[in-house]
Design a protein around this motif. Structure first.
Motif, mmCIF file in Angstrom:
data_model
loop_
_atom_site.group_PDB
_atom_site.id
_atom_site.type_symbol
_atom_site.label_atom_id
_atom_site.label_comp_id
_atom_site.label_asym_id
_atom_site.label_seq_id
_atom_site.Cartn_x
_atom_site.Cartn_y
_atom_site.Cartn_z
ATOM 1 N N THR A 24 15.619 82.886 -54.610
ATOM 2 C CA THR A 24 15.904 81.985 -53.500
ATOM 3 C C THR A 24 14.627 81.675 -52.743
ATOM 4 O O THR A 24 13.887 82.588 -52.350
ATOM 5 C CB THR A 24 16.928 82.616 -52.526
ATOM 6 N N ILE A 26 13.032 80.263 -49.371
ATOM 7 C CA ILE A 26 13.441 80.121 -47.975
ATOM 8 C C ILE A 26 12.283 79.573 -47.147
ATOM 9 O O ILE A 26 11.167 80.099 -47.198
ATOM 10 C CB ILE A 26 13.903 81.470 -47.394
ATOM 11 N N GLU A 34 16.794 77.924 -41.029
ATOM 12 C CA GLU A 34 16.247 78.092 -42.373
ATOM 13 C C GLU A 34 16.764 77.010 -43.313
ATOM 14 O O GLU A 34 17.888 76.532 -43.185
ATOM 15 C CB GLU A 34 16.647 79.451 -42.951
ATOM 16 N N ARG A 36 17.308 76.857 -47.381
ATOM 17 C CA ARG A 36 17.332 77.742 -48.542
ATOM 18 C C ARG A 36 17.659 76.940 -49.805
ATOM 19 O O ARG A 36 18.554 76.102 -49.814
ATOM 20 C CB ARG A 36 18.359 78.862 -48.345
#
Length: 210
Positions: A24, A26, A34, A36
């Protein structure tokens, strides 16, 4: 493809550690929120076979298997004891376990898959290494049989029906399966003195796409 249709000794994979890995990305914005994103559509599993070794015979078995695979060169099958069936671990696979397709009277080749559910969210995992003799299949709620209605390619996980399932017929399947993996090192560092003192070597294994 450099893959051997042979399973790592199941007794040694039983005590191994590992599981699925996701990637992932971020990005934290100035506001503190955030963003993502994942470049991977599917998880990749990693294991360590070293922790399962209990005797010098185990050491020799792993070395022999490693040498036969030429280190990282050839892939092989791995039994993940935490996830190796189309059903719950306490049950035996049956033909109604997983919905794998809906018939259209045209498609006769259907790939096995396992669906993971949590609430309303699902994830479908392709199963490419079913275990020989464990696959059972249903069409429209009735069981059909290997050798009479279909064949299974145990190297790819594809079911080939002799006659395409009829329009709107639900195709289901039950099965046990292995994970296609390779060693994640070309070097094994093993010491008999260290092993006797309770130290176990690291034998990393990683899933491969097939």
């Amino acid at each position: 493809m450099n893959f051997h249709e042979v399973r790592f000794p199941a007794g040694l994979s039983f005590g191994s550690t590992g599981g699925p890995e996701r990637r992932t990305e971020i990005v934290t914005l100035n506001s503190g929120y955030e963003e993502r994103n994942s470049p991977w559509a599917h998880a990749r599993r990693r294991y360590d076979a070293g922790v399962a070794m209990r005797s010098t015979d185990d050491l020799e078995a792993v070395i022999a298997f490693f040498e036969a695979r030429r280190g990282r060169l050839f892939g092989f099958r791995w039994k993940d004891w935490t996830d190796f069936k189309s059903c719950l671990a306490s049950r035996e696979p049956v033909f109604a376990d997983q919905e794998i397709a809906v018939g259209d009277s045209v498609s006769s080749d259907i790939a096995l898959c396992k669906t993971y559910r949590s609430g309303e969210t699902t994830y479908c995992r392709a199963i490419s290494k079913p275990v020989q003799g464990t696959v059972s299949v249903g069409v429209g709620g009735a069981e059909v049989f290997e050798g009479e209605h279909y064949d299974v390619n145990y190297a790819t996980g594809v079911i080939s029906f002799y006659e395409a399932p009829p329009e709107a017929a639900l195709v289901t399947a039950g099965f046990a399966f292995d994970v296609p993996v390779r060693f994640d090192t070309d070097r094994l560092e093993m010491s008999m003195a260290s092993f006797a003192a309770g130290s176990v070597p690291s034998v990393p294994v990683v899933e491969v796409r097939v």
